[in-house]
Design a protein around this motif. Sequence first.
Motif, PDB file in Angstrom:
ATOM      1  N   ARG A  76      22.888   7.246  79.736  1.00  8.28           N
ATOM      2  CA  ARG A  76      24.210   6.509  79.165  1.00  8.28           C
ATOM      3  C   ARG A  76      24.304   7.465  78.127  1.00  8.28           C
ATOM      4  O   ARG A  76      23.381   8.053  77.363  1.00  8.28           O
ATOM      5  CB  ARG A  76      24.262   5.231  78.711  1.00  8.28           C
ATOM      6  CG  ARG A  76      23.451   4.593  77.604  1.00  8.28           C
ATOM      7  CD  ARG A  76      23.749   3.385  77.176  1.00  8.28           C
ATOM      8  NE  ARG A  76      23.288   2.240  78.316  1.00  8.28           N
ATOM      9  CZ  ARG A  76      23.238   1.000  78.066  1.00  8.28           C
ATOM     10  NH1 ARG A  76      23.789   0.399  77.115  1.00  8.28           N
ATOM     11  NH2 ARG A  76      22.704   0.131  79.075  1.00  8.28           N
ATOM     12  N   GLN A 123      18.134   8.057  78.196  1.00 10.71           N
ATOM     13  CA  GLN A 123      17.879   8.085  79.558  1.00 10.71           C
ATOM     14  C   GLN A 123      16.638   7.621  79.873  1.00 10.71           C
ATOM     15  O   GLN A 123      15.484   7.892  79.115  1.00 10.71           O
ATOM     16  CB  GLN A 123      18.070   9.563  80.128  1.00 10.71           C
ATOM     17  CG  GLN A 123      17.636   9.712  81.604  1.00 10.71           C
ATOM     18  CD  GLN A 123      17.889  10.938  81.970  1.00 10.71           C
ATOM     19  OE1 GLN A 123      18.841  11.643  81.673  1.00 10.71           O
ATOM     20  NE2 GLN A 123      16.992  11.330  83.083  1.00 10.71           N
ATOM     21  N   GLN A 163      17.960   9.419  87.168  1.00 10.34           N
ATOM     22  CA  GLN A 163      17.504   8.388  86.250  1.00 10.34           C
ATOM     23  C   GLN A 163      18.894   7.564  85.418  1.00 10.34           C
ATOM     24  O   GLN A 163      19.761   8.483  85.492  1.00 10.34           O
ATOM     25  CB  GLN A 163      16.463   8.775  85.478  1.00 10.34           C
ATOM     26  CG  GLN A 163      15.025   9.255  86.098  1.00 10.34           C
ATOM     27  CD  GLN A 163      14.456   8.520  86.949  1.00 10.34           C
ATOM     28  OE1 GLN A 163      14.576   7.342  86.589  1.00 10.34           O
ATOM     29  NE2 GLN A 163      14.112   8.879  87.947  1.00 10.34           N
ATOM     30  N   ARG A 164      18.574   6.329  85.611  1.00 14.76           N
ATOM     31  CA  ARG A 164      19.892   5.571  84.663  1.00 14.76           C
ATOM     32  C   ARG A 164      19.878   6.368  83.298  1.00 14.76           C
ATOM     33  O   ARG A 164      18.958   6.658  82.638  1.00 14.76           O
ATOM     34  CB  ARG A 164      19.355   4.422  84.594  1.00 14.76           C
ATOM     35  CG  ARG A 164      19.285   3.567  85.766  1.00 14.76           C
ATOM     36  CD  ARG A 164      19.114   2.209  85.518  1.00 14.76           C
ATOM     37  NE  ARG A 164      20.101   1.274  84.865  1.00 14.76           N
ATOM     38  CZ  ARG A 164      20.852   0.505  85.460  1.00 14.76           C
ATOM     39  NH1 ARG A 164      20.787   0.222  86.823  1.00 14.76           N
ATOM     40  NH2 ARG A 164      22.029  -0.111  84.780  1.00 14.76           N
ATOM     41  N   ARG A 167      28.011   5.220  81.608  1.00 26.19           N
ATOM     42  CA  ARG A 167      26.793   4.773  81.784  1.00 26.19           C
ATOM     43  C   ARG A 167      26.672   5.376  83.506  1.00 26.19           C
ATOM     44  O   ARG A 167      27.336   4.887  84.290  1.00 26.19           O
ATOM     45  CB  ARG A 167      26.656   3.283  81.835  1.00 26.19           C
ATOM     46  CG  ARG A 167      26.766   2.796  80.532  1.00 26.19           C
ATOM     47  CD  ARG A 167      26.317   1.200  80.695  1.00 26.19           C
ATOM     48  NE  ARG A 167      26.599   0.779  79.333  1.00 26.19           N
ATOM     49  CZ  ARG A 167      26.300  -0.570  79.005  1.00 26.19           C
ATOM     50  NH1 ARG A 167      26.115  -1.503  79.956  1.00 26.19           N
ATOM     51  NH2 ARG A 167      26.550  -1.193  77.557  1.00 26.19           N
ATOM     52  N   ILE A 197      24.701   5.026  86.939  1.00 26.98           N
ATOM     53  CA  ILE A 197      23.667   4.362  87.696  1.00 26.98           C
ATOM     54  C   ILE A 197      23.476   5.312  88.831  1.00 26.98           C
ATOM     55  O   ILE A 197      24.301   5.537  89.798  1.00 26.98           O
ATOM     56  CB  ILE A 197      24.032   3.120  88.236  1.00 26.98           C
ATOM     57  CG1 ILE A 197      24.740   2.248  86.938  1.00 26.98           C
ATOM     58  CG2 ILE A 197      23.076   2.225  89.033  1.00 26.98           C
ATOM     59  CD1 ILE A 197      25.209   1.118  87.074  1.00 26.98           C
TER      60      ILE A 197
END
Length: 319
Positions: A117, A308, A114-115, A190, A192
């Motif tokens: 940072r 997240q 999952q995205r 971050r 991705i």
Amino acid sequence: MPTQLSYPLDAHSKSVIERTMREFLGDMILDVMWDDYFYWMTMFDSIEGWNGSGGPYNWNLSNNPATDLGIQYSNKGVSYISSGIVQISAGPTAGAGTMIDKSPLNQAILSFDQRQRFKTQVKVVTTRLITTYIRIGEITSPPGTTAEKHFGFKIDATTLYGTCGDGTASDASVTLGTIAAGNNLLLEARLIPNDKIVFYSSTTGIDGLKEVGTLTSPLPTGNFTDSIFSTWILIESLGKTGITDKGSWATATVYAVNDVVFVPGVNAYFICKNAHTSGASTEPPIGGSWQNEWEYYGVHISMFEYIQKKPKRASRKLS
């Protein structure tokens, strides 16, 4: 008084819309964040709940929680809170260092798929023969000795790197820039998923934050091992050549460049930057001219923020 809105919007209609937005928009934004994101932040008012890890405890400390409250130590290194800042100080011997991590066990609800940072602020107090890691995921001591699933930052002397690993291949790194002793770094990474990790940094605060590098492989995937997240902040001298362990600081002693001393009263290490014979005025960090001869052998961390996207949208029933 008008009972319905008009268009084009008159003053009454604008007022009704504004009041409605104030009433409901905040809850709508909170619902989106609550349902879709995991968010955590610390300003380090304490390090309660953080774990110390790695090797024998510092021989200069009592290891008594009643007297050493708020201090984490391992393998000739020490981490402690002072005025809302984690002061992380390394020992001078090969592989010496200290680490603190936040890794609640048995709650693997989040995933590298999952995205996400994280952001942190670091003061690089010294760049002399020292290496610092700040990252999400796995870490060993010393770092890099095994393949690790992670992403984050490495500060090695005057160079800032972005790093990542997938737990099977050798870690990758990208040079992000040159730093100097005394720099206050704002760092952000971050992830991705299955695409890239983008790194940002600034020495002038959040307004100066800019993209400084990217890594595309080997990217971490899958769940975090046995934890919501595993945040490691670690500092090690990593067997740097040229360091001499001089034990506790003493007066009337000849010190050479890169000698490292421990000062029990402040639970920290200092590294000599100018050859001198010690006296009361050069005692770190007490003497009036100590900064001419010594540097704090470590880094300061003042903030850590993590967010997240959850693996799937939660469904809630309103009562």
